[in-house]
Motif scaffolding. Structure first.
Motif, PDB file in Angstrom:
ATOM      1  N   LYS B  17      11.786 -23.695 -12.473  1.00 31.70           N
ATOM      2  CA  LYS B  17      11.006 -24.001 -13.408  1.00 31.70           C
ATOM      3  C   LYS B  17      11.509 -23.505 -14.854  1.00 31.70           C
ATOM      4  N   LYS B  18      11.647 -23.939 -15.910  1.00 25.17           N
ATOM      5  CA  LYS B  18      12.760 -23.499 -17.529  1.00 25.17           C
ATOM      6  C   LYS B  18      12.371 -22.450 -17.527  1.00 25.17           C
ATOM      7  N   GLY B  19      13.428 -21.328 -17.339  1.00 24.86           N
ATOM      8  CA  GLY B  19      12.900 -20.192 -17.754  1.00 24.86           C
ATOM      9  C   GLY B  19      13.233 -19.582 -16.741  1.00 24.86           C
ATOM     10  N   GLU B  20      13.336 -20.073 -15.822  1.00 21.60           N
ATOM     11  CA  GLU B  20      13.609 -18.907 -14.425  1.00 21.60           C
ATOM     12  C   GLU B  20      14.715 -18.931 -14.034  1.00 21.60           C
ATOM     13  N   VAL B  21      15.282 -17.644 -13.504  1.00 24.48           N
ATOM     14  CA  VAL B  21      16.489 -16.992 -13.167  1.00 24.48           C
ATOM     15  C   VAL B  21      16.679 -17.140 -11.299  1.00 24.48           C
ATOM     16  N   VAL B  22      17.700 -18.397 -11.031  1.00 25.09           N
ATOM     17  CA  VAL B  22      17.588 -18.727 -10.055  1.00 25.09           C
ATOM     18  C   VAL B  22      19.430 -17.763  -9.969  1.00 25.09           C
ATOM     19  N   GLU B  23      18.906 -17.764  -8.209  1.00 24.94           N
ATOM     20  CA  GLU B  23      20.741 -17.048  -7.508  1.00 24.94           C
ATOM     21  C   GLU B  23      21.333 -18.181  -7.450  1.00 24.94           C
ATOM     22  N   VAL B  24      23.024 -18.160  -8.018  1.00 22.86           N
ATOM     23  CA  VAL B  24      23.627 -19.263  -7.898  1.00 22.86           C
ATOM     24  C   VAL B  24      24.186 -18.451  -6.196  1.00 22.86           C
ATOM     25  N   ARG B  25      24.421 -18.794  -5.150  1.00 17.93           N
ATOM     26  CA  ARG B  25      26.177 -18.554  -4.166  1.00 17.93           C
ATOM     27  C   ARG B  25      27.083 -19.294  -3.797  1.00 17.93           C
ATOM     28  N   SER B  26      28.455 -18.930  -3.433  1.00 18.44           N
ATOM     29  CA  SER B  26      29.089 -19.373  -3.109  1.00 18.44           C
ATOM     30  C   SER B  26      29.872 -18.681  -2.054  1.00 18.44           C
ATOM     31  N   LEU B  27      30.974 -19.765  -1.451  1.00 24.80           N
ATOM     32  CA  LEU B  27      32.157 -19.238  -0.496  1.00 24.80           C
ATOM     33  C   LEU B  27      33.036 -20.290  -0.732  1.00 24.80           C
ATOM     34  N   ILE B  28      34.124 -19.645  -0.322  1.00 23.09           N
ATOM     35  CA  ILE B  28      35.224 -20.315  -0.691  1.00 23.09           C
ATOM     36  C   ILE B  28      36.739 -19.964   0.869  1.00 23.09           C
ATOM     37  N   ALA B  78      27.963 -13.772  -5.583  1.00 25.81           N
ATOM     38  CA  ALA B  78      26.804 -14.900  -6.095  1.00 25.81           C
ATOM     39  C   ALA B  78      26.390 -13.971  -7.694  1.00 25.81           C
ATOM     40  N   PHE B  79      25.749 -15.140  -8.010  1.00 21.88           N
ATOM     41  CA  PHE B  79      25.454 -14.787  -9.398  1.00 21.88           C
ATOM     42  C   PHE B  79      24.092 -15.100  -9.572  1.00 21.88           C
ATOM     43  N   LYS B  80      23.104 -14.818 -11.228  1.00 26.60           N
ATOM     44  CA  LYS B  80      22.321 -15.451 -11.346  1.00 26.60           C
ATOM     45  C   LYS B  80      22.148 -15.596 -12.462  1.00 26.60           C
ATOM     46  N   MET B  81      21.595 -16.992 -12.885  1.00 29.75           N
ATOM     47  CA  MET B  81      21.624 -18.138 -14.118  1.00 29.75           C
ATOM     48  C   MET B  81      20.045 -17.800 -14.209  1.00 29.75           C
ATOM     49  N   ARG B  82      19.992 -18.384 -15.474  1.00 28.83           N
ATOM     50  CA  ARG B  82      18.886 -18.627 -16.497  1.00 28.83           C
ATOM     51  C   ARG B  82      18.645 -20.342 -16.388  1.00 28.83           C
ATOM     52  N   ALA B  83      17.634 -20.686 -15.609  1.00 25.88           N
ATOM     53  CA  ALA B  83      17.255 -22.206 -15.275  1.00 25.88           C
ATOM     54  C   ALA B  83      16.916 -22.935 -16.905  1.00 25.88           C
ATOM     55  N   GLU B  84      17.198 -23.510 -17.573  1.00 28.48           N
ATOM     56  CA  GLU B  84      17.101 -23.751 -18.842  1.00 28.48           C
ATOM     57  C   GLU B  84      16.568 -25.200 -18.997  1.00 28.48           C
ATOM     58  N   LYS B  85      17.701 -26.084 -18.614  1.00 29.04           N
ATOM     59  CA  LYS B  85      17.531 -27.442 -18.099  1.00 29.04           C
ATOM     60  C   LYS B  85      18.125 -28.502 -17.753  1.00 29.04           C
TER      61      LYS B  85
END
Lengths: 170, 110, 575
Positions: B17-28, B78-85
């Protein structure tokens, strides 16, 4: 280095609804020739510093920064594997264009080179939260310093992670 | 080492949803060697580690990370970002031996 | 040597019994006709908690420690109370039955009078009775360390215990020693054999940092939602070999616990939040002070007596439920909408000679033991001393083990881990192969000879001491001090790491930092080659035929601790 990434899990991925596993990318854009060469812009001076105060001077610009409850660092009290200690950083910030955390530094006091990571944030990120795994050779303090766009510096309370021989429990 | 390197992955929700903070996780996969250790024959193992991770959303800069050799082998981030678009999140990892890898994940914002 | 069915039932104390109690048992043993397991009805939810049975299907002897020193905030606090301090705190000292249950005082005299404790057939009888009385209001929660500690659990790779748990009707379960069967075996048993839910909010994959097990389960009882959150032993890959569980990471994860509590309350509208914990008592107390919204912590791991009164931290009730099946804890709760309105607590010692064992469980136990009976009952030696393990420093059983390691491996000194499981033997009893396994049955039993410098020996002992006596509970792993053979030292638990131990000697001679010493040991954290410790120990016992512990390698306490409530004087420490 032979560990496979995919692990059987009891939970599968059902915890996160609609989670997507992206296996895209993986493109080696340049040939992996074993030429040791720092990536452009990588702050070599701060990363090469061998003592905490030097590393702080070369990155933060000073070594005594007041502790703020806004900077939260989570680390295990005892390391299970000194080669991979999970740490979580969370900074309380509005993360708006006017008021945001611009840089975060992560230090391990007595590692051969104390600066472990530097994070440069934009307000578009919207949150200041990171989790990664770091190496620790012995019982030591982990600490975080954050800088706002207004130049304010805030430190976490140092977290002691114990690296011990273990055994004998229970 | 070179037979098991790269393979970047991102795990995140594909909608928010717009404005929701989502977690992004990554591995390499990367050895993240320090240059301070030796192999069985006593020869020094050269430093080989990821130095930068840059994160963009629809090509706009979100986050740049610099790493030292203190980051563990096969780095997890892992980091978090705010979903705007709606758009595409892209991560690019670069190591000190000219290795460059990238991964992308699409996010639909409602 | 084979036991027939009748012998076996006699062993369990069943023969001829028709009622819940063995005939005349109450009158004969207790001098009273009052049934200690009659509990007046109260509330709409009953929680039954057992923990750390260490795979003891049959009743055993279990003596409480005489030394269980609390440091920092735990000084003189429950459960760091021994002997009369424990009896005084809980105000239970008047009755010799309670003295037997809650203290080490007069142990062998009272043991002969009151008999063995625990036993799954006896626990099953109690559980069935309570289920009959309370209907579907009952949850049975097992706090872990259930699959390890006996010969048969080792030889069946945990299967015998999973079968017993299924028969008992365990609802939820958490783990510690379970993990020493390796992650594949744990995964197999949890997925395919165990009926209970295996819960852990603090086990994450080492790749993606994702939960490996379900963190909690919501039960609906009497129209109320009861959340049970699982907490595995946080230091499993440190206290036990990490190579058994290479893909799993542990830790206390206080912040994640708070997240789980909030999640069950807000998303699932839980009316009651229970944490089924294998943290150990001191870690539970600290966690309760940091996490808001937990109603009850059902604790284990440290094998402590922490009842019959629950300990309160803010609004959280905390108990610890002993070990080896000794105690069945029962909470009767009046759970309202979103709120615990009232509670009654019953801390019930499982006195085996007082309870008629459940026939179904007794038959199951007989069946799973049958293939191993000859090996289990092999006699090795007789003992003139009371043999026990549990204590902060060398117990008598470990003294024998340390002496055996030293003599059999031809070493000047020996180490044995500070495990807290391992039941007792009374003076005059025969030590069998089963008893040796009861002290040694682990999946990494190899005996090794190590050449340590004096400095290394001191470092090992200091590091282990800091895992027990660090004043911050979050640095405590919950074992006891490393057991030593022919090593003497002065000790002050209140010092900091590297300063607790002084005047270190081997064979009475000062240890020099640079000199190398041959030290036998077992239970290595790394993969090593060596004979299993039970082979070494049983061979030594057979060669001795008769054993007696004349001297313990106890430290000299160089701080006057005569008023420490964690020591049941007259323990013979030199001061």
């Amino acid at each position: 280095m032979k560990k496979t990434i995919q692990r059987r899990q009891f939970l599968g991925t059902s915890l996160v609804a609609g989670a997507a596993v992206t296996l895209a990318g993986g493109t080696l854009l340049r040939s992996g020739a074993a030429l040791a060469d720092n990536v452009a812009g990588w702050p070599a001076k701060a990363f090469d510093a061998k003592a905490l105060d030097q590393a702080m001077a070369a990155s933060v610009g000073k070594s005594n920064v007041p502790v703020s409850p806004k900077v939260k660092l989570t680390a295990p009290t005892i390391a299970e594997n000194g080669g991979a200690v999970p740490v979580t950083i969370e900074i309380d910030s509005p993360m708006t264009a006017d008021d945001y955390v611009s840089t975060v530094w992560l230090f391990v006091d007595h590692n051969p080179t104390p600066l472990a990571s530097q994070f440069d944030l934009t307000p578009a990120l919207g949150a200041a939260y990171f989790q990664q795994r770091i190496k620790m050779a012995k019982t030591d303090n982990v600490r975080v310093i954050a800088k706002t766009n207004k130049g304010e510096l805030m430190a976490s309370a140092p977290r002691e992670v114990k690296v011990t021989i273990g055994g004998c429990g229970g | 080492m070179a037979d098991n390197i790269g393979n970047p992955m991102i795990r995140m929700a594909n909608s928010a949803k717009k404005g929701e903070v989502v977690e992004v996780r990554s591995l390499i996969m990367n050895p993240m060697t320090t240059g301070l250790t030796k192999d069985k024959e006593g020869k020094p193992i050269p430093a080989h580690f990821i130095q930068t991770v840059s994160v963009t959303f629809d090509n706009a800069k979100l986050l740049d990370i610099d790493w030292s050799t203190a980051v563990s082998a096969n780095p997890y981030l892992a980091f978090k970002m705010r979903a705007e678009k709606s758009g595409t999140l892209k991560m690019v990892w670069k190591d000190n031996q000219n290795g460059v890898w990238s991964a992308e994940s699409k996010l639909t914002v409602s | 040597m084979h036991l027939d069915r009748r012998d076996f039932l006699q062993l369990l104390g069943v023969a001829g019994a028709a009622s819940f109690f063995a005939p005349g048992a109450i009158q004969a043993s207790w001098g009273s006709d009052k049934d200690p397991y009659t509990i007046p009805d109260y509330g709409n939810v009953t929680l039954l908690h057992m923990t750390d049975s260490h795979a003891q299907l049959l009743p055993v002897w279990w003596r409480e420690p005489d030394t269980n020193i609390g440091v920092g905030p735990a000084l003189n606090q429950t459960p760091h109370l021994c002997g009369k301090w424990m009896l005084d705190y809980y105000q239970v000292g008047k009755n010799p039955r309670d003295e037997y249950a809650y203290s080490c005082l007069d142990y062998d005299t009272l043991a002969h009078k009151y008999g063995k404790i625990g036993g799954y057939a006896h626990i099953a009888a109690l559980v069935k009775r309570f289920r009959q009385e309370r209907g579907d209001k009952v949850l049975l929660l097992d706090g872990g360390d259930t699959w390890q500690g006996s010969a048969t659990s080792l030889w069946t790779n945990g299967s015998d215990m999973v079968g017993a748990q299924n028969l008992l009707g365990v609802d939820d379960f958490v783990g510690h020693w379970e993990f020493t069967f390796g992650q594949d075996r744990v995964e197999h048993l949890v997925k395919n054999e165990l009926k209970a839910a295996f819960l852990a909010q603090n086990v994450f994959s080492n790749t993606w940092q994702e939960l490996v097990f379900k963190p909690y389960r919501i039960h609906e009882i009497s129209g109320r939602k009861i959340a049970v959150i699982g907490q595995a032993f946080p230091f499993t890959p440190i206290a036990n070999p990490a190579y058994m569980i290479p893909d799993w990471g542990f830790g206390i994860h206080t912040e994640h616990m708070q997240k789980m509590v909030d999640e069950v309350r807000q998303q699932h509208q839980a009316d009651l939040v229970v944490v089924l914990s294998h943290n150990g008592a001191d870690v539970d107390k600290k966690m309760a002070a940091m996490v808001k919204g937990i109603d009850i912590i059902l604790g284990g791991h440290t094998h402590d007596i922490m009842g019959p009164k629950p300990f309160m931290v803010n609004q959280t009730l905390i108990i610890n439920t002993s070990t080896n099946g000794k105690i069945l804890a029962r909470f009767d709760l009046d759970v309202g909408k979103g709120k615990l309105k009232g509670w009654r607590f019953h801390y019930l010692p499982v006195f085996s000679n007082l309870i008629k064992p459940d026939a179904e469980m007794a038959a199951y136990i007989e069946k799973v033991r049958a293939p191993y009976q000859a090996k289990l009952s092999q006699p090795l030696a007789t003992t003139a001393s009371l043999l026990y393990r549990r204590d902060n420093f060398n117990g008598t059983f470990d003294q024998l083990l340390c002496d055996a390691l030293r003599e059999e491996m031809d070493c000047e000194a020996s180490f044995s881990p500070g495990f807290r499981w391992g039941y007792c033997k009374l003076p005059g009893e025969t030590i069998t192969m089963e008893d040796v396994m009861g002290q040694t049955a682990i999946t990494y039993p190899q005996v090794t000879i190590n050449e340590y410098t004096g400095e290394q020996i001191k470092n090992i002992m200091e590091q282990v001491a800091d895992n027990i006596f660090n004043p911050n509970p979050y640095y405590q792993q919950g074992g006891d001090m490393i057991r030593v053979g022919n090593i003497q030292y002065d000790f002050n638990p209140d010092e900091k790491i590297y300063h607790r131990i002084s005047n270190l000697r081997i064979g009475g001679k000062a240890v020099s930092a640079g000199k190398k010493y041959k030290v036998a040991g077992w239970a290595s954290m790394q993969k090593v080659e060596g004979k299993p410790v039970w082979e070494i120990f049983s061979h030594w016992l057979q060669s001795k035929k008769h054993v007696e512990v004349k001297k313990l390698d106890l430290p000299v306490l160089n701080k006057d601790m005569r008023n420490n409530h964690g020591i049941a004087f007259p323990k013979e420490y030199k001061l």
